[in-house]
Design an enzyme around this catalytic site. Structure first.
Site, PDB file in Angstrom:
ATOM      1  N   ALA A   1     -62.744 -34.503  33.192  1.00 10.02           N
ATOM      2  CA  ALA A   1     -63.568 -34.446  34.375  1.00 10.02           C
ATOM      3  C   ALA A   1     -62.691 -33.305  35.433  1.00 10.02           C
ATOM      4  O   ALA A   1     -61.448 -33.394  35.263  1.00 10.02           O
ATOM      5  CB  ALA A   1     -63.753 -35.641  35.264  1.00 10.02           C
TER       6      ALA A   1
ATOM      7  N   GLY B   1     -62.669 -37.026  29.873  1.00 12.86           N
ATOM      8  CA  GLY B   1     -63.825 -36.968  29.780  1.00 12.86           C
ATOM      9  C   GLY B   1     -64.216 -35.903  28.690  1.00 12.86           C
ATOM     10  O   GLY B   1     -65.131 -35.861  27.978  1.00 12.86           O
TER      11      GLY B   1
ATOM     12  N   GLU C   1     -63.882 -38.016  25.599  1.00 16.24           N
ATOM     13  CA  GLU C   1     -65.146 -38.864  25.500  1.00 16.24           C
ATOM     14  C   GLU C   1     -66.654 -38.062  25.221  1.00 16.24           C
ATOM     15  O   GLU C   1     -67.185 -38.554  24.526  1.00 16.24           O
ATOM     16  CB  GLU C   1     -65.217 -39.593  27.064  1.00 16.24           C
ATOM     17  CG  GLU C   1     -64.176 -40.342  27.274  1.00 16.24           C
ATOM     18  CD  GLU C   1     -64.243 -40.907  28.888  1.00 16.24           C
ATOM     19  OE1 GLU C   1     -64.002 -40.151  29.639  1.00 16.24           O
ATOM     20  OE2 GLU C   1     -64.094 -42.192  29.130  1.00 16.24           O
TER      21      GLU C   1
ATOM     22  N   GLU D   1     -56.235 -40.608  31.724  1.00 12.77           N
ATOM     23  CA  GLU D   1     -56.949 -41.088  33.020  1.00 12.77           C
ATOM     24  C   GLU D   1     -55.610 -42.016  34.057  1.00 12.77           C
ATOM     25  O   GLU D   1     -55.658 -42.012  35.038  1.00 12.77           O
ATOM     26  CB  GLU D   1     -57.984 -41.891  32.894  1.00 12.77           C
ATOM     27  CG  GLU D   1     -59.318 -40.993  32.716  1.00 12.77           C
ATOM     28  CD  GLU D   1     -59.576 -40.630  31.079  1.00 12.77           C
ATOM     29  OE1 GLU D   1     -58.599 -40.956  30.352  1.00 12.77           O
ATOM     30  OE2 GLU D   1     -60.750 -40.214  30.773  1.00 12.77           O
TER      31      GLU D   1
HETATM   32  N1  DAK Z   1     -59.551 -30.562  36.447  1.00 10.57           N
HETATM   33  C1  DAK Z   1     -59.461 -29.640  37.488  1.00 10.57           C
HETATM   34  N2  DAK Z   1     -58.488 -28.666  37.163  1.00 10.57           N
HETATM   35  C2  DAK Z   1     -57.906 -28.700  35.954  1.00 10.57           C
HETATM   36  C3  DAK Z   1     -58.010 -29.534  35.064  1.00 10.57           C
HETATM   37  C4  DAK Z   1     -58.917 -30.774  35.281  1.00 10.57           C
HETATM   38  N3  DAK Z   1     -59.184 -31.858  34.447  1.00 10.57           N
HETATM   39  N4  DAK Z   1     -57.208 -29.584  34.076  1.00 10.57           N
HETATM   40  C5  DAK Z   1     -56.505 -28.236  34.280  1.00 10.57           C
HETATM   41  N5  DAK Z   1     -56.909 -27.593  35.607  1.00 10.57           N
HETATM   42  C6  DAK Z   1     -56.514 -26.682  36.279  1.00 10.57           C
HETATM   43  C7  DAK Z   1     -55.153 -26.768  36.590  1.00 10.57           C
HETATM   44  O1  DAK Z   1     -54.805 -27.363  37.584  1.00 10.57           O
HETATM   45  C8  DAK Z   1     -54.981 -25.097  36.811  1.00 10.57           C
HETATM   46  O2  DAK Z   1     -55.398 -24.635  37.944  1.00 10.57           O
HETATM   47  P1  DAK Z   1     -54.650 -23.496  38.722  1.00 10.57           P
HETATM   48  O3  DAK Z   1     -53.389 -24.225  39.046  1.00 10.57           O
HETATM   49  O4  DAK Z   1     -54.521 -22.514  37.853  1.00 10.57           O
HETATM   50  O5  DAK Z   1     -55.612 -23.320  39.910  1.00 10.57           O
HETATM   51  C9  DAK Z   1     -55.603 -24.585  35.616  1.00 10.57           C
HETATM   52  O6  DAK Z   1     -56.497 -25.497  35.256  1.00 10.57           O
HETATM   53  C10 DAK Z   1     -54.897 -24.368  34.391  1.00 10.57           C
HETATM   54  O7  DAK Z   1     -54.044 -25.600  34.009  1.00 10.57           O
HETATM   55  P2  DAK Z   1     -52.556 -25.719  33.576  1.00 10.57           P
HETATM   56  O8  DAK Z   1     -51.734 -24.677  34.395  1.00 10.57           O
HETATM   57  O9  DAK Z   1     -52.360 -27.094  33.736  1.00 10.57           O
HETATM   58  O10 DAK Z   1     -52.657 -25.328  32.117  1.00 10.57           O
HETATM   59  P3  DAK Z   1     -51.585 -25.835  30.967  1.00 10.57           P
HETATM   60  O11 DAK Z   1     -51.892 -25.002  29.811  1.00 10.57           O
HETATM   61  O12 DAK Z   1     -50.085 -25.793  31.373  1.00 10.57           O
HETATM   62  O13 DAK Z   1     -52.024 -27.447  30.710  1.00 10.57           O
HETATM   63  C11 DAK Z   1     -53.546 -29.188  30.324  1.00 10.57           C
HETATM   64  C12 DAK Z   1     -53.427 -27.654  30.201  1.00 10.57           C
HETATM   65  C13 DAK Z   1     -55.175 -29.497  29.949  1.00 10.57           C
HETATM   66  C14 DAK Z   1     -52.770 -29.959  29.417  1.00 10.57           C
HETATM   67  C15 DAK Z   1     -53.270 -29.697  31.803  1.00 10.57           C
HETATM   68  O14 DAK Z   1     -53.935 -28.769  32.721  1.00 10.57           O
HETATM   69  C16 DAK Z   1     -53.812 -31.076  31.891  1.00 10.57           C
HETATM   70  O15 DAK Z   1     -53.246 -32.138  31.780  1.00 10.57           O
HETATM   71  N6  DAK Z   1     -54.928 -31.244  32.750  1.00 10.57           N
HETATM   72  C17 DAK Z   1     -55.460 -32.456  33.183  1.00 10.57           C
HETATM   73  C18 DAK Z   1     -56.152 -33.285  31.962  1.00 10.57           C
HETATM   74  C19 DAK Z   1     -56.438 -34.569  32.417  1.00 10.57           C
HETATM   75  O16 DAK Z   1     -55.857 -35.236  33.201  1.00 10.57           O
HETATM   76  N7  DAK Z   1     -57.827 -34.801  32.066  1.00 10.57           N
HETATM   77  C20 DAK Z   1     -58.136 -36.321  32.469  1.00 10.57           C
HETATM   78  C21 DAK Z   1     -59.070 -35.869  33.881  1.00 10.57           C
HETATM   79  S1  DAK Z   1     -59.959 -37.530  34.408  1.00 10.57           S
HETATM   80  C22 DAK Z   1     -66.725 -40.787  35.268  1.00 10.57           C
HETATM   81  C23 DAK Z   1     -66.500 -40.582  33.628  1.00 10.57           C
HETATM   82  C24 DAK Z   1     -65.366 -40.096  33.290  1.00 10.57           C
HETATM   83  C25 DAK Z   1     -64.699 -39.458  34.092  1.00 10.57           C
HETATM   84  C26 DAK Z   1     -64.565 -39.625  35.415  1.00 10.57           C
HETATM   85  C27 DAK Z   1     -65.821 -40.264  36.005  1.00 10.57           C
HETATM   86  N8  DAK Z   1     -67.840 -41.630  35.703  1.00 10.57           N
HETATM   87  C28 DAK Z   1     -68.858 -41.805  34.511  1.00 10.57           C
HETATM   88  C29 DAK Z   1     -68.038 -41.900  36.864  1.00 10.57           C
HETATM   89  C30 DAK Z   1     -63.472 -38.679  33.594  1.00 10.57           C
HETATM   90  C31 DAK Z   1     -62.290 -38.589  34.005  1.00 10.57           C
HETATM   91  C32 DAK Z   1     -61.270 -37.621  33.517  1.00 10.57           C
HETATM   92  O17 DAK Z   1     -61.696 -36.912  32.387  1.00 10.57           O
END
Ligand code: DAK
Length: 259
Positions: free
Chosen positions: A64, A109, A112, A132
């Site tokens: 997400a 997500g 998922e 998450e």
């Molecule tokens: N969201 C927004 N921006 C993101 C992002 C994300 N999930 N993942 C990466 N980015 C952005 C980074 O902030 C960065 O932006 P700038 O700094 O350039 O502005 C750019 O993408 C490049 O990312 P990185 O510099 O971090 O790149 P790396 O290659 O170093 O790392 C990475 C890649 C994918 C390992 C890392 O970016 C990372 O850990 N990303 C977050 C992964 C994460 O935590 N995902 C879970 C998100 S929570 C719902 C159902 C489901 C959900 C929500 C609600 N309902 C039904 C209500 C789901 C929730 C989730 O998925």
């Protein structure tokens, strides 16, 4: 089709649902809505028999959109969260064979989304996880439910509690992915497999429904569902083609019509 998603369909009845939101395919509410619309379109499309879900050659999806979620409050999620989950449920219920082709990260997500598919083909550079918990939340689109049903409760707890990422081989070992391929081949392998399923009979729909819906029932009810769906196969043209072909030419030679 949408701003961040597209559907392309080939002659063999295989559609690719492509996610394209640079740089990380983060799922903002627009993407989420588009995925729900895509599920409805693909369900209704008579020329589509199998679907490959792909995020392109670099990344499947980083989950997400955290930057969007950061500013959201309880009321917003309470009002709209169910709708988001419904998009994934519509994909999971697609009455056609679905394969997620995963290059790079499939996190949160994104993981998922891959879990909504019947099968997951991972690139050797793929990394999957449910991080998450590191953001102070839990998976909200099937990660506590579809994941534990697939890999077992303990492994799902390890993934969800720890928030770690798992490489393709680890995912293969735990049954989270079904096949691992070189990164530049994984999409083609998924399409190839999807084409084989697309050549299959209408009964594939019955099989998917029996397995997925039966898994949510007690055994007696599930067996009754199986009987009903087995019987329903006799309403299809492909049932007749399959049995006539066996009797005339032997096994495995039927050419099905998907009707
Ligand atoms: N969201 C927004 N921006 C993101 C992002 C994300 N999930 N993942 C990466 N980015 C952005 C980074 O902030 C960065 O932006 P700038 O700094 O350039 O502005 C750019 O993408 C490049 O990312 P990185 O510099 O971090 O790149 P790396 O290659 O170093 O790392 C990475 C890649 C994918 C390992 C890392 O970016 C990372 O850990 N990303 C977050 C992964 C994460 O935590 N995902 C879970 C998100 S929570 C719902 C159902 C489901 C959900 C929500 C609600 N309902 C039904 C209500 C789901 C929730 C989730 O998925």
């Amino acid at each position: 089709m949408g701003e961040f998603t597209s559907i392309t369909t080939d002659d063999a009845g295989v559609a690719t649902l492509r996610l394209d939101r640079a740089p990380m395919n983060a799922l903002n509410s627009q993407v989420w809505t588009e995925l729900g619309e895509a599920a409805r379109t693909l369900t209704a499309a008579d020329d589509v028999a199998a679907v490959v879900i792909w995020g392109g050659p670099k990344i499947f999806a980083a989950g997400a959109d955290i930057k969007q979620m950061q500013g959201m409050d309880f009321q917003e999620f309470f009002s709209h969260g169910g709708g988001l989950q419904e998009s994934f449920q519509a994909l999971a219920r697609l009455p056609k064979v679905t394969i997620a082709a995963i290059n790079g990260y499939a996190l949160g997500g994104g993981c998922e989304l891959a879990l909504t598919a019947d099968f997951r083909f991972a690139a050797d550079n793929a990394k999957l996880g449910q991080p998450e918990i590191l953001l102070g939340v839990i998976p909200g689109a099937g990660g506590t439910q579809r994941l534990s049903r697939l890999v077992g409760v303990s492994k799902a707890k390890e993934m969800v509690y720890g928030g770690g990422t798992y490489d393709a081989q680890q995912c293969l070992d735990m049954g989270l992915v079904d096949q691992v391929h070189p990164a530049d081949e994984v999409y083609d392998r998924a399409v190839e497999a999807a084409r084989r399923y697309a050549g299959g009979p209408y009964a594939l729909r019955m099989a998917k429904k029996a397995i997925d819906e039966g898994a949510e029932m007690d055994l007696d009810s599930a067996l009754r569902l199986e009987t009903t769906l087995f019987t329903a196969c006799f309403a299809t043209e492909d049932r007749r083609i399959g049995m006539d072909s066996f009797v005339q030419d032997g096994p495995g030679k039927a050419v099905f019509t998907r009707r």
